[in-house]
Design a protein around this motif. Structure first.
Motif, PDB file in Angstrom:
ATOM      1  N   UNK A 205      48.139  35.775  45.843  1.00  5.12           N
ATOM      2  CA  UNK A 205      48.112  36.965  44.977  1.00  5.12           C
ATOM      3  C   UNK A 205      47.190  36.727  43.778  1.00  5.12           C
ATOM      4  N   UNK A 206      47.229  35.516  43.233  1.00  9.03           N
ATOM      5  CA  UNK A 206      46.377  35.192  42.084  1.00  9.03           C
ATOM      6  C   UNK A 206      44.911  35.250  42.486  1.00  9.03           C
ATOM      7  N   UNK A 207      44.603  34.648  43.637  1.00 14.84           N
ATOM      8  CA  UNK A 207      43.215  34.682  44.109  1.00 14.84           C
ATOM      9  C   UNK A 207      42.765  36.118  44.350  1.00 14.84           C
ATOM     10  N   UNK A 208      43.645  36.911  44.959  1.00 17.83           N
ATOM     11  CA  UNK A 208      43.294  38.307  45.235  1.00 17.83           C
ATOM     12  C   UNK A 208      43.093  39.060  43.917  1.00 17.83           C
ATOM     13  N   UNK A 209      43.967  38.803  42.914  1.00 17.16           N
ATOM     14  CA  UNK A 209      43.845  39.486  41.621  1.00 17.16           C
ATOM     15  C   UNK A 209      42.559  39.071  40.924  1.00 17.16           C
ATOM     16  N   UNK A 210      42.250  37.757  40.963  1.00 18.60           N
ATOM     17  CA  UNK A 210      41.016  37.265  40.322  1.00 18.60           C
ATOM     18  C   UNK A 210      39.804  37.870  41.019  1.00 18.60           C
ATOM     19  N   UNK A 211      39.822  37.924  42.346  1.00 21.25           N
ATOM     20  CA  UNK A 211      38.683  38.490  43.085  1.00 21.25           C
ATOM     21  C   UNK A 211      38.527  39.964  42.755  1.00 21.25           C
ATOM     22  N   UNK A 212      39.657  40.672  42.707  1.00 16.64           N
ATOM     23  CA  UNK A 212      39.593  42.092  42.369  1.00 16.64           C
ATOM     24  C   UNK A 212      39.101  42.285  40.941  1.00 16.64           C
ATOM     25  N   UNK A 213      39.609  41.421  40.040  1.00 15.23           N
ATOM     26  CA  UNK A 213      39.178  41.505  38.643  1.00 15.23           C
ATOM     27  C   UNK A 213      37.676  41.232  38.529  1.00 15.23           C
ATOM     28  N   UNK A 214      37.193  40.205  39.254  1.00 14.38           N
ATOM     29  CA  UNK A 214      35.757  39.897  39.242  1.00 14.38           C
ATOM     30  C   UNK A 214      34.959  41.074  39.783  1.00 14.38           C
ATOM     31  N   UNK A 215      35.457  41.644  40.854  1.00 18.01           N
ATOM     32  CA  UNK A 215      34.767  42.790  41.447  1.00 18.01           C
ATOM     33  C   UNK A 215      34.691  43.950  40.465  1.00 18.01           C
ATOM     34  N   UNK A 216      35.834  44.224  39.789  1.00 18.82           N
ATOM     35  CA  UNK A 216      35.862  45.317  38.830  1.00 18.82           C
ATOM     36  C   UNK A 216      34.962  45.008  37.632  1.00 18.82           C
ATOM     37  N   UNK A 217      34.990  43.742  37.164  1.00 19.23           N
ATOM     38  CA  UNK A 217      34.132  43.358  36.028  1.00 19.23           C
ATOM     39  C   UNK A 217      32.668  43.478  36.429  1.00 19.23           C
ATOM     40  N   UNK A 218      32.343  43.023  37.635  1.00 16.36           N
ATOM     41  CA  UNK A 218      30.948  43.116  38.082  1.00 16.36           C
ATOM     42  C   UNK A 218      30.521  44.576  38.192  1.00 16.36           C
ATOM     43  N   UNK A 219      31.381  45.397  38.758  1.00 17.48           N
ATOM     44  CA  UNK A 219      31.056  46.811  38.895  1.00 17.48           C
ATOM     45  C   UNK A 219      30.898  47.467  37.530  1.00 17.48           C
ATOM     46  N   UNK A 220      31.825  47.140  36.620  1.00 17.20           N
ATOM     47  CA  UNK A 220      31.771  47.683  35.267  1.00 17.20           C
ATOM     48  C   UNK A 220      30.501  47.195  34.555  1.00 17.20           C
ATOM     49  N   UNK A 221      30.179  45.924  34.732  1.00 16.16           N
ATOM     50  CA  UNK A 221      28.966  45.374  34.112  1.00 16.16           C
ATOM     51  C   UNK A 221      27.722  46.074  34.641  1.00 16.16           C
ATOM     52  N   UNK A 222      27.692  46.325  35.932  1.00 14.37           N
ATOM     53  CA  UNK A 222      26.551  47.006  36.511  1.00 14.37           C
ATOM     54  C   UNK A 222      26.433  48.431  35.958  1.00 14.37           C
ATOM     55  N   UNK A 223      27.565  49.093  35.841  1.00 15.82           N
ATOM     56  CA  UNK A 223      27.547  50.449  35.305  1.00 15.82           C
ATOM     57  C   UNK A 223      27.049  50.444  33.851  1.00 15.82           C
ATOM     58  N   UNK A 224      27.559  49.488  33.055  1.00 19.68           N
ATOM     59  CA  UNK A 224      27.130  49.402  31.657  1.00 19.68           C
ATOM     60  C   UNK A 224      25.638  49.063  31.591  1.00 19.68           C
ATOM     61  N   UNK A 225      25.238  48.076  32.401  1.00 17.73           N
ATOM     62  CA  UNK A 225      23.835  47.680  32.388  1.00 17.73           C
ATOM     63  C   UNK A 225      22.943  48.836  32.818  1.00 17.73           C
ATOM     64  N   UNK A 226      23.404  49.564  33.817  1.00 20.37           N
ATOM     65  CA  UNK A 226      22.617  50.693  34.286  1.00 20.37           C
ATOM     66  C   UNK A 226      22.467  51.738  33.191  1.00 20.37           C
TER      67      UNK A 226
END
Length: 166
Positions: free
Chosen positions: A118-139
């Motif tokens: 569950x921790x790995x899944x949460x971290x992966x999801x969090x990374x995915x969301x952070x990456x997506x959010x970062x891309x949106x902000x950068x864009x």
């Protein structure tokens, strides 16, 4: 005593003696043997009863000794059975404790693995969301920065200054 000697009659004396002897002979022939036989029978009966009583006493002692021996054996068997039952109970308790401990360890291990997954899944999801959010902000930042030609030039100059300073 003088008078007895004066009245003494030899014929009477002999007659009384003969009668006494006949009476004794009759007693010996008819009464003496049965009396002696009954006395002997009674003596033998008493002796037999004494021997039977002694035999019964010895038998009672032997029976009592056998009973004590059987009682002792029964006690030993009971003690052995109780000891065996205690050992079986202790073994069963130890096995149950071992089984419970192994099951508890298994459940704990499964819980830890589930938590880690569950921790790995949460971290992966969090990374995915952070990456997506970062891309949106950068864009958005890049769109805003690069929309104007002056701003583009200022941004390139600033990047060059930062690159030369480091």
């Amino acid at each position: 005593m003088d008078q007895l000697l004066n009245d003494f009659s030899p014929g009477l004396f002999i007659m009384q003696t003969v009668l006494l002897l006949v009476l004794i002979l009759l007693m010996v022939k008819f009464a003496w043997k049965p009396i002696l036989k009954s006395l002997d029978d009674r003596e033998e009966g008493i002796q037999g009863a004494l021997e039977a009583a002694e035999k019964a006493r010895i038998d009672m002692q032997n029976l009592q000794a056998d009973n004590e021996k059987a009682l002792q054996q029964a006690r030993e068997e009971r003690d052995g059975m109780l000891k065996e039952a205690r050992e079986i109970r202790a073994k069963m308790i130890a096995e149950a404790e071992g089984d419970a401990k192994s099951q508890a360890d298994k459940i704990i291990l499964q819980a830890q693995e589930a938590i880690a997954a569950e921790k790995r899944a949460a971290v992966a999801e969090l990374k995915s969301q952070v990456a997506e959010l970062s891309l949106q902000i950068a864009e958005k930042v890049v769109k805003e920065e690069l929309s104007d030609k002056n701003k583009q030039m200022q941004y390139v100059d600033k990047m060059l200054q930062d690159a030369t300073l480091n």
